[in-house]
Design a protein around this motif. Structure first.
Motif, PDB file in Angstrom:
ATOM      1  N   ASN A 209      -1.694  -6.737 -16.684  1.00  0.00           N
ATOM      2  CA  ASN A 209      -2.450  -6.054 -15.578  1.00  0.00           C
ATOM      3  C   ASN A 209      -1.122  -6.070 -14.508  1.00  0.00           C
ATOM      4  O   ASN A 209      -0.609  -6.936 -14.299  1.00  0.00           O
ATOM      5  CB  ASN A 209      -3.369  -6.433 -14.881  1.00  0.00           C
ATOM      6  CG  ASN A 209      -3.530  -5.931 -14.078  1.00  0.00           C
ATOM      7  OD1 ASN A 209      -3.760  -6.014 -13.509  1.00  0.00           O
ATOM      8  ND2 ASN A 209      -5.100  -4.756 -14.004  1.00  0.00           N
ATOM      9  N   HIS A 210      -0.973  -4.880 -13.719  1.00  0.00           N
ATOM     10  CA  HIS A 210      -0.476  -4.759 -12.559  1.00  0.00           C
ATOM     11  C   HIS A 210      -0.869  -4.024 -11.587  1.00  0.00           C
ATOM     12  O   HIS A 210      -0.571  -2.961 -12.503  1.00  0.00           O
ATOM     13  CB  HIS A 210       1.412  -4.174 -13.213  1.00  0.00           C
ATOM     14  CG  HIS A 210       2.258  -4.016 -11.830  1.00  0.00           C
ATOM     15  ND1 HIS A 210       3.049  -3.650 -12.144  1.00  0.00           N
ATOM     16  CD2 HIS A 210       2.708  -5.598 -10.611  1.00  0.00           C
ATOM     17  CE1 HIS A 210       3.975  -3.961 -10.714  1.00  0.00           C
ATOM     18  NE2 HIS A 210       3.190  -4.382 -10.241  1.00  0.00           N
ATOM     19  N   ALA A 211      -1.132  -4.678 -10.384  1.00  0.00           N
ATOM     20  CA  ALA A 211      -1.911  -4.154  -9.845  1.00  0.00           C
ATOM     21  C   ALA A 211      -1.162  -4.449  -8.053  1.00  0.00           C
ATOM     22  O   ALA A 211      -0.932  -4.712  -7.529  1.00  0.00           O
ATOM     23  CB  ALA A 211      -2.951  -3.957  -9.919  1.00  0.00           C
ATOM     24  N   SER A 212      -1.120  -3.944  -7.166  1.00  0.00           N
ATOM     25  CA  SER A 212      -0.900  -3.881  -5.695  1.00  0.00           C
ATOM     26  C   SER A 212      -2.105  -2.272  -4.807  1.00  0.00           C
ATOM     27  O   SER A 212      -2.640  -1.170  -5.064  1.00  0.00           O
ATOM     28  CB  SER A 212       0.380  -3.143  -5.351  1.00  0.00           C
ATOM     29  OG  SER A 212       0.857  -3.099  -4.165  1.00  0.00           O
ATOM     30  N   ASN A 213      -2.243  -2.788  -3.314  1.00  0.00           N
ATOM     31  CA  ASN A 213      -2.842  -2.332  -2.416  1.00  0.00           C
ATOM     32  C   ASN A 213      -1.838  -0.945  -1.667  1.00  0.00           C
ATOM     33  O   ASN A 213      -1.700  -0.090  -1.522  1.00  0.00           O
ATOM     34  CB  ASN A 213      -3.540  -3.358  -1.584  1.00  0.00           C
ATOM     35  CG  ASN A 213      -4.814  -3.319  -1.741  1.00  0.00           C
ATOM     36  OD1 ASN A 213      -5.505  -2.809  -3.162  1.00  0.00           O
ATOM     37  ND2 ASN A 213      -5.471  -4.216  -0.853  1.00  0.00           N
ATOM     38  N   GLY A 214      -0.544  -1.431  -2.604  1.00  0.00           N
ATOM     39  CA  GLY A 214       0.228  -0.235  -2.016  1.00  0.00           C
ATOM     40  C   GLY A 214       0.993  -0.652  -0.793  1.00  0.00           C
ATOM     41  O   GLY A 214       0.547  -1.571   0.149  1.00  0.00           O
ATOM     42  N   PHE A 215       2.753  -0.596  -0.105  1.00  0.00           N
ATOM     43  CA  PHE A 215       3.279  -0.521   1.488  1.00  0.00           C
ATOM     44  C   PHE A 215       2.694   0.457   2.102  1.00  0.00           C
ATOM     45  O   PHE A 215       3.189  -0.319   3.061  1.00  0.00           O
ATOM     46  CB  PHE A 215       4.343  -1.232   0.694  1.00  0.00           C
ATOM     47  CG  PHE A 215       5.290  -0.509   0.247  1.00  0.00           C
ATOM     48  CD1 PHE A 215       5.884   1.081   1.105  1.00  0.00           C
ATOM     49  CD2 PHE A 215       5.977  -0.566  -0.973  1.00  0.00           C
ATOM     50  CE1 PHE A 215       7.365   1.971   0.699  1.00  0.00           C
ATOM     51  CE2 PHE A 215       6.539   0.083  -1.691  1.00  0.00           C
ATOM     52  CZ  PHE A 215       6.795   1.801  -1.345  1.00  0.00           C
ATOM     53  N   LYS A 216       1.934   1.192   1.500  1.00  0.00           N
ATOM     54  CA  LYS A 216       2.247   2.234   2.202  1.00  0.00           C
ATOM     55  C   LYS A 216       1.435   2.874   3.218  1.00  0.00           C
ATOM     56  O   LYS A 216      -0.167   2.511   2.639  1.00  0.00           O
ATOM     57  CB  LYS A 216       2.080   3.855   1.793  1.00  0.00           C
ATOM     58  CG  LYS A 216       3.669   4.281   1.541  1.00  0.00           C
ATOM     59  CD  LYS A 216       4.013   5.190   0.148  1.00  0.00           C
ATOM     60  CE  LYS A 216       5.747   5.360  -0.420  1.00  0.00           C
ATOM     61  NZ  LYS A 216       5.681   6.035  -0.995  1.00  0.00           N
ATOM     62  N   ASN A 217       0.360   3.801   4.583  1.00  0.00           N
ATOM     63  CA  ASN A 217      -0.307   3.459   5.451  1.00  0.00           C
ATOM     64  C   ASN A 217      -0.567   4.883   5.316  1.00  0.00           C
ATOM     65  O   ASN A 217      -0.244   5.237   6.575  1.00  0.00           O
ATOM     66  CB  ASN A 217      -0.080   2.869   6.644  1.00  0.00           C
ATOM     67  CG  ASN A 217       0.812   1.620   6.693  1.00  0.00           C
ATOM     68  OD1 ASN A 217       0.717   0.658   6.214  1.00  0.00           O
ATOM     69  ND2 ASN A 217       2.100   1.070   7.415  1.00  0.00           N
ATOM     70  N   LEU A 218      -1.592   5.037   5.234  1.00  0.00           N
ATOM     71  CA  LEU A 218      -3.013   6.141   5.360  1.00  0.00           C
ATOM     72  C   LEU A 218      -3.309   6.473   6.829  1.00  0.00           C
ATOM     73  O   LEU A 218      -3.652   4.534   7.206  1.00  0.00           O
ATOM     74  CB  LEU A 218      -4.346   6.546   4.248  1.00  0.00           C
ATOM     75  CG  LEU A 218      -3.556   6.944   2.492  1.00  0.00           C
ATOM     76  CD1 LEU A 218      -3.898   6.897   1.567  1.00  0.00           C
ATOM     77  CD2 LEU A 218      -3.100   8.595   3.564  1.00  0.00           C
TER      78      LEU A 218
END
Length: 743
Positions: A209-218
């Motif tokens: 399992n590989h997961a992230s909230n991401g480094f870009k901003n909405l």
């Protein structure tokens, strides 16, 4: 904080270097001794570094030990140490790589043969090879890269080369591992594997399992990351050791799914300069979901120790729906997002609602459901026989494959408005009211390779045959029920012979010279009468050991008579996948790899240094206007876009019985996004960058290790591409730590 952490890491390196553990580490020996020839397993090209070093063509083997140094989940970072590999990033995590070998078109890795365990793994390798599915390198045991004349065994793409991912094998004894890590942007990884082998049965089960909230901003603060699950199971039965006929049958099952909040919408130059990690409000509903299933059976029979027959039957299914902004309407004018971001001043009203600065009318945003299903299945057999003569060795390999694949497009465009920065559905389209067609390919391929070795000279001539029928049935956007009477059909057939020959001569002083010439080939589309991509490719190189320095240097020259370009939405096109003739192109360059251990005389420590460099020159041999402006107006002498001229990689490690430290730096030269020569216009430029990663591992016990990993140690902010639509950033500074338990 980041500068402080960098200082601590560098101090840690110095402290670790000064340690003196009584436990002696065995030095890695260079495999210069003569070894008996062996028939390799069915799922590998080389199987080890020794075989890779003795190919008659250019080759590289990334071993399990090398993969474990950084425990990368990003294939771009894994491949960046390999000379001759070009790529550009897209999402910062390597989920959708764009890989080129020796200057082939990198878009979606569609011009190289990508395999897992010796089987083609792209969603539809012949009819739609763009790699929207790519195997997760985090679960791989090894990665094999083959270039040059000896790779014609692994078509259909024979110009640049082949990449084979070797998945975790069934172990010889009961063993397993659990690895977990967590870090920046709430990025996590959990990887578990267990397996065993008895006399006649063996198994291996794996979960990732590989997961992230991401480094870009909405603007809304919503998640811009992903969640990926991957499961693999293998089961094998084999003959007893005393059986006169040795056989084995291995079944493999692989399943993965992905939910990723990724978009095609990048940033304008001005917005990227101001806030490179921001995303526009109009990308808030963009999302891609995927599901991949592979079933594979591998049967081997050893009639004698020198004669083996291997047969593999495989079935791959991949489905995905990339729901993403495609067009924007403002002031009564509907415009594609690529054109808007390329000309933001001209389309200022469109940009205002894309940013969410202004409310829009209903149906202002056209969000396309790029809903597609892919199937790839076939059966392939390989016969391998070798024998010895008086000071000679002979190896004959003959293979045949029947393959079918298809891409089923069933798409539609929903419409949205934006009010107070929030997008709302205003028109729910009928599914299948967009692209509604099935493209397919039937392919019969065969090859024969003969390796002849006399004393220190090895010669390997080979011949490949491809017979491909490409077909498309277009049901039309007004026919979601797929009434066959309203459909149109077209087809294209290609038949080609692909010869190649390579040689290798080993001198007595640990220096060898190798080279070859072969025909490059890439299948055309289903457009009637369209010709395949063809080239004649040459290489000449040397592998050498000079004192403590080991290395290789290779020159290559690819002469395209007919380069094919593809209309991919991923490169700013319309997404029709139509191919077009780009005429003659020359690609040549130099690949250099050097290895040296600064502490080769030390019994406790190793300090290996690896340096790699790639020079790539490209030049169009004719002038033309590319479809949909993908390459712009091309003039004879222009350079290919998205291929940097210079690439440089350096890795330095410190290895001890108790710890491993590794520092890796990659310089990626600037490249242009439209064909041209001379200085690159700012709006067509992706600037060069130098990115450093750091990894550390400390062995608490024989079975338990602490792991640390820093991506982009120097916190560089850099752009990786201008496609699909607008500038996109690379991965920012990120820190990750974890535990690894082995049993």
């Amino acid at each position: 904080m980041k500068k402080l952490l960098t200082s601590i890491l560098l101090s840690f390196c110095a402290i670790a270097y000064s340690q003196n553990d009584e436990t002696k580490t065995a030095k890695a020996q260079d495999s210069i001794q003569k070894l008996d020839e062996v028939i390799l397993n069915a799922n590998v090209i080389f199987g080890n570094k020794y075989v890779a070093k003795n190919r008659t063509g250019s080759s590289y083997y990334i071993s399990p030990e090398e993969l474990k140094k950084f425990n990368y989940t990003d294939i771009n970072r894994v491949l960046r140490s390999v000379p001759g590999v070009n790529f550009y990033e897209e999402d910062g995590f390597g989920l959708r790589p764009n890989i080129s070998l020796r200057g082939t078109s990198p878009e979606r890795s569609a011009k190289i043969s990508i395999m897992e365990d010796g089987v083609l793994i792209a969603p539809a390798p012949y009819s739609a090879p763009a790699a929207y599915y790519f195997p997760s390198v985090a679960r791989m045991q090894a990665v094999e890269i083959l270039k040059g004349s000896s790779q014609i065994q692994y078509g259909p793409f024979t110009t640049g080369g082949a990449i084979n991912f070797v998945s975790a094998q069934i172990p010889n004894t009961f063993q397993g591992q659990v690895r977990a890590s967590y870090g920046s942007f709430e990025t996590s990884q959990l990887h578990a594997r267990v397996g065993d082998q008895k006399e006649t049965v063996g198994y291996m089960v794996e979960f990732l399992n590989h997961a992230s909230n991401g480094f870009k901003n909405l603007p809304s603060g919503a998640n811009t990351g992903f969640d990926i699950n991957d499961v693999v199971a293998k089961f094998r039965v084999n003959s007893r050791k005393e059986a006169s006929l040795q056989q084995s049958l291995e079944a493999k099952f692989q399943y993965s799914n992905q939910d990723s909040n990724e978009t095609y919408l990048g940033l304008t130059d001005a917005d990227f300069a101001n806030a490179p990690f921001d995303r526009y409000a109009a990308s808030q509903v963009d999302n891609i979901t995927t599901e991949h299933v592979q079933l594979m059976l591998t049967h081997t029979v050893d009639f004698t120790k020198d004669l083996r027959l291997t047969t593999q039957a495989y079935h791959n299914k991949f489905s995905r729906n990339w729901y993403k902004l495609n067009d924007v309407s403002a002031n009564g004018e509907k415009v594609g997002i690529t054109d808007i971001l390329t000309n933001p001043e001209q389309f200022s009203s469109h940009m205002a609602i894309i940013r969410g600065d202004e409310d829009s009318a209903n149906d202002a945003f056209f969000v396309r459901a790029n809903n597609r299903a892919y199937y790839s299945q076939g059966i392939q057999s390989k016969f391998d026989y070798h024998f010895y003569g008086n000071e000679t060795f002979h190896d004959i390999e003959v293979g045949v494959r029947y393959h079918y694949d298809e891409e089923d497009r069933f798409q539609w465009d929903d419409r949205y408005n934006i009010v107070n920065g929030i997008m709302n559905l205003t028109f729910d389209a009928i599914e299948g009211s967009g692209a509604n067609r099935i493209s397919s390919a039937n392919a019969l391929a065969a090859f024969a390779m003969y390796k002849f070795k006399y004393k220190n000279l090895t010669v390997s001539p080979g011949l490949r045959y491809e017979n491909i029928l490409l077909d498309r049935i277009d049901f039309g956007s007004n026919n979601p029920g797929r009434n066959p009477g309203a459909a149109s059909e077209r087809e294209n057939r290609v038949e080609v012979w692909i010869p190649g020959i390579g040689f290798n001569y080993a001198f007595a002083n640990d220096i060898s010279v190798f080279g070859g010439v072969h025909k490059g080939f890439s299948p055309p589309s289903n457009q009637p009468g369209q010709k395949a991509e063809e080239s004649i490719n040459y290489e000449l190189g040397s592998r050498f050991v000079l004192g403590e320095i080991r290395g290789e240097v290779i020159g290559f020259y690819n002469d395209y008579s007919n380069l094919l370009g593809s209309d991919l939405a991923a490169t700013g096109g319309s997404g029709s996948l139509e191919q077009f003739n780009a005429g003659g192109v020359l690609v040549n360059g130099l690949e250099l790899l050097l290895n040296y251990d600064l502490l080769s005389k030390n019994d406790n420590l190793s300090l290996p240094i690896t340096v790699g460099y790639t020079l790539t020159n490209t030049e169009f041999q004719s002038s033309f206007s590319s479809n949909e402006g993908l390459w712009g107006e091309v003039t004879e002498g222009d350079e290919l876009p998205y291929i940097p001229k210079h690439q440089f990689n350096m890795m330095i490690g410190l290895e001890h019985a108790k710890f491993d430290l590794s520092l890796s730096g990659r310089f990626n030269g600037e490249f242009r996004t439209m064909a041209g020569t001379g200085s690159i216009p700012q709006n067509e430029l992706v600037e060069s960058n130098f990115i450093v990663d750091f990894a550390a591992k400390y062995h608490l016990l024989k079975q338990l290790s602490l792991t640390g990993h820093v991506i982009n140690l120097l916190d560089e902010t850099y752009a990786v591409s201008r496609v699909p639509s607008g500038l996109r950033p690379g991965h920012p500074f990120g820190v990750y730590g974890g535990l690894e338990f082995r049993f």
